[in-house]
Design a protein around this motif. Structure first.
Motif, PDB file in Angstrom:
ATOM      1  N   GLU A  53       0.841  -1.202   0.000  1.00  0.00           N
ATOM      2  CA  GLU A  53       0.000   0.000   0.000  1.00  0.00           C
ATOM      3  C   GLU A  53       0.879   1.257   0.000  1.00  0.00           C
ATOM      4  OE1 GLU A  53      -3.252   0.215  -0.261  1.00  0.00           O
ATOM      5  OE2 GLU A  53      -3.466  -1.963  -0.369  1.00  0.00           O
ATOM      6  N   VAL A  61       0.924   3.872   1.609  1.00  0.00           N
ATOM      7  CA  VAL A  61       0.849   4.633   2.856  1.00  0.00           C
ATOM      8  C   VAL A  61       1.761   3.969   3.872  1.00  0.00           C
ATOM      9  CG1 VAL A  61      -1.490   5.528   2.473  1.00  0.00           C
ATOM     10  CG2 VAL A  61      -1.168   3.311   3.601  1.00  0.00           C
ATOM     11  N   SER A  62       2.099   4.713   4.913  1.00  0.00           N
ATOM     12  CA  SER A  62       2.979   4.158   5.934  1.00  0.00           C
ATOM     13  C   SER A  62       2.246   3.116   6.773  1.00  0.00           C
ATOM     14  CB  SER A  62       3.485   5.276   6.848  1.00  0.00           C
ATOM     15  OG  SER A  62       4.269   4.750   7.892  1.00  0.00           O
ATOM     16  N   HIS A  66       3.176   2.593   9.788  1.00  0.00           N
ATOM     17  CA  HIS A  66       3.384   3.053  11.169  1.00  0.00           C
ATOM     18  C   HIS A  66       4.051   1.940  11.993  1.00  0.00           C
ATOM     19  CE1 HIS A  66       0.344   6.569  11.179  1.00  0.00           C
ATOM     20  NE2 HIS A  66       0.495   6.154   9.928  1.00  0.00           N
ATOM     21  N   GLU A 107      -2.163  14.292   0.007  1.00  0.00           N
ATOM     22  CA  GLU A 107      -1.726  13.083   0.684  1.00  0.00           C
ATOM     23  C   GLU A 107      -2.887  12.095   0.813  1.00  0.00           C
ATOM     24  OE1 GLU A 107       1.216  12.256   1.507  1.00  0.00           O
ATOM     25  OE2 GLU A 107       2.352  14.134   1.409  1.00  0.00           O
ATOM     26  N   LEU A 108      -2.548  10.799   0.893  1.00  0.00           N
ATOM     27  CA  LEU A 108      -3.572   9.768   1.052  1.00  0.00           C
ATOM     28  C   LEU A 108      -4.094   9.703   2.482  1.00  0.00           C
ATOM     29  CD1 LEU A 108      -2.001   6.930  -1.126  1.00  0.00           C
ATOM     30  CD2 LEU A 108      -3.802   8.551  -1.759  1.00  0.00           C
ATOM     31  N   GLU A 109      -3.297  10.174   3.431  1.00  0.00           N
ATOM     32  CA  GLU A 109      -3.736  10.229   4.815  1.00  0.00           C
ATOM     33  C   GLU A 109      -4.027  11.675   5.186  1.00  0.00           C
ATOM     34  OE1 GLU A 109      -1.668   7.442   7.654  1.00  0.00           O
ATOM     35  OE2 GLU A 109      -0.166   7.508   6.070  1.00  0.00           O
ATOM     36  N   ALA A 110      -5.024  11.891   6.047  1.00  0.00           N
ATOM     37  CA  ALA A 110      -5.398  13.240   6.458  1.00  0.00           C
ATOM     38  C   ALA A 110      -4.329  13.819   7.377  1.00  0.00           C
ATOM     39  CB  ALA A 110      -6.745  13.215   7.167  1.00  0.00           C
ATOM     40  N   ARG A 122       4.114   9.599   6.928  1.00  0.00           N
ATOM     41  CA  ARG A 122       2.747   9.393   7.409  1.00  0.00           C
ATOM     42  C   ARG A 122       1.752  10.402   6.820  1.00  0.00           C
ATOM     43  NH1 ARG A 122       3.373   7.932  13.890  1.00  0.00           N
ATOM     44  NH2 ARG A 122       4.673   6.074  13.595  1.00  0.00           N
ATOM     45  N   ASN A 143       1.485  13.511   7.704  1.00  0.00           N
ATOM     46  CA  ASN A 143       0.923  14.270   8.819  1.00  0.00           C
ATOM     47  C   ASN A 143       0.617  15.725   8.479  1.00  0.00           C
ATOM     48  OD1 ASN A 143       2.813  12.623  11.501  1.00  0.00           O
ATOM     49  ND2 ASN A 143       0.898  12.066  10.505  1.00  0.00           N
TER      50      ASN A 143
END
Length: 477
Positions: free
Chosen positions: A27, A29-30, A32, A69-72, A110, A112
């Motif tokens: 994927e 995305v990270s 984490h 970004e894919l993450e908010a 991430r 962020n």
């Protein structure tokens, strides 16, 4: 450009198709977890191999109105606890230990909300790209295997900063003097300070307060100076366009200045924010529609502009780019564009200078149009360059031989000369005693003299300092 550049990814190169696109199941995305830790371990290993202890933050940004970004993004943009003074220490040129640099890489992986380039100038860099691609460069090879990630050699990082055309205006003393001149006597201008991409701080600039504002600006910040906020809130409401992104800037009753961006779907919400506001303005975000007064970037304390930011230049900034190359004493050639009673304007390649009437000719004339004509090409000397006022003083006669030098050598007091009467005045008349020098005969109501008459006169006194010749019709004894 560093000699050794690598791409670090979690994507197996064997899972790329003929076009180089990844087709595996990782994927973008990270996790984490262990894969993210492998990225950070690789960055730390490369930094050790490059013998780097400190990294410079370059072109820092935070998430803005639009986020790709894919993450908010998270509150604080992933920077919480990294800087003693919070965002105030997150600026272009800030130097951080590698350990803090690794936490910045983590925040970028991430998504962020924070992003920046990390560099040890001339030795090492880290660029975090989209979809978990990391690029590193070094002066030494770093090709050992890294657990959990794949290392590939490249020619260059796609995130290598590219120099932009044009010269960036620095926020130096001349800039602040120009801003000060534009501040209304009893009013204010609006200063937008952008220390980080997508983050603006707003300041009210008054003649008494400009120094205090200047002292508190973040290092290497981008600056944009706007006309002052309007207290006519009804006019501000009418200023919303039919559609498009705008930025509403308003000052509350406590004096705080805030802004918010929105499009036509948020216009109603933005207008509601004006309730209770002291003053406000609607600023377009489209480059073609923005009309600031000035833009600039803060230089370092030594006066050198090291930030790579570029602002969209205002008309004043474009004139600055032209004017800064002129120096007193330079010889330039231009074209006469306008002739006025007080002087002549000359186009010197996109920027105008003015020849004052006193600098047109050594000789007497009644109007500048007797010396030059519109469209004529002239060669002039630059006398003075006033950067804050965007003015340049020129001289035509500075490149001509001073006729007084020759006149002093060839004439003396008591000498009788002949000349033409050029002008009658209540206290006498002027006589041309050489091609470019006229003297005055003090004689009340000379009824027998007319303009154009040829007369014989005696030189009474030559005053080179005041450039005057006193004459008399009396012959020497």
């Amino acid at each position: 450009m560093l000699p050794y550049v690598y791409r670090i990814t979690k994507y197996d190169p064997a899972d790329r198709n003929a076009h180089g696109h990844y087709t595996g199941d990782q994927e973008p995305v990270s996790d984490h977890g262990p894969v993210e830790a492998a990225y950070l371990a690789a960055v730390a290993a490369f930094a050790r191999d490059s013998e780097v202890d400190l990294l410079e933050i370059r072109e820092p940004q935070v998430a803005g109105f639009v986020n790709f970004e894919l993450e908010a993004p998270v509150d604080g943009y992933g920077l919480a606890g990294l800087f003693p003074s919070g965002l105030a220490d997150y600026h272009d040129g800030a130097r951080v230990p590698v350990a803090v640099g690794l936490e910045l890489v983590r925040a970028m992986l991430r998504g962020n909300g924070a992003w920046c380039r990390l560099e040890a100038p001339g030795r090492f860099f880290v660029h975090v790209g989209y979809d978990q691609y990391v690029y590193m460069g070094s002066t030494v090879p770093c090709e050992r295997a890294m657990a959990g990630v794949f290392v590939e050699r490249l020619d260059a990082s796609p995130y290598e900063p590219e120099p932009e055309p044009g010269e960036q205006r620095p926020a130096d003393d001349d800039f602040w003097a120009a801003v000060d001149l534009r501040i209304p006597r009893d009013g204010a201008l609006l200063l937008e300070e952008r220390p980080v991409g997508n983050l603006s701080r707003w300041h009210r600039l008054t003649r008494d307060g400009i120094g205090q504002v200047r002292a508190g600006l973040a290092p290497r910040a981008c600056l944009t100076v706007w006309p002052g906020l309007s207290a006519d809130l009804d006019a501000v409401r009418r200023a919303f366009p039919e559609y498009g992104l705008v930025e509403l800037v308003w000052q509350d009753q406590a004096g705080r200045i805030t802004s918010r961006i929105g499009d036509e779907e948020q216009y109603g919400d933005l207008a509601a924010l004006l309730t209770g506001a002291r003053a406000a303005a609607v600023l377009p975000l489209s480059t073609d529609e923005r009309c600031p007064l000035f833009t600039a970037v803060l230089p370092d304390d030594d006066g050198v502009l090291r930030a790579r930011w570029r602002t969209d230049p205002a008309p004043s900034d474009l004139r600055w780019r032209l004017l800064k190359d002129f120096r007193p004493g330079q010889i330039r050639t231009g074209t006469v564009t306008s002739i006025q009673n007080f002087g002549v304007f000359v186009d010197l390649g996109g920027i105008d200078g003015m020849i004052n009437v006193a600098e047109l000719s050594w000789g007497h004339y009644d109007h500048p149009g007797q010396i030059v004509r519109v469209g004529q090409q002239v060669t002039v000397e630059v006398l003075d360059v006033d950067m804050p006022r965007e003015r340049m003083s020129l001289s035509l006669k500075a490149l001509q031989e001073d006729p007084w030098q020759g006149f002093q050598q060839s004439h003396r007091s008591g000498q009788v000369v002949s000349g033409e009467v050029t002008k009658l005045v209540p206290f006498g008349y002027f006589v041309r005693v050489s091609r470019e020098i006229e003297g005055l005969v003090h004689e009340k109501d000379p009824a027998d003299v007319r303009v154009g008459d040829e007369v014989r006169v005696t030189i009474v006194e030559i005053d080179p300092a005041r450039r005057r010749v006193a004459l008399s019709r009396e012959a020497p004894a």
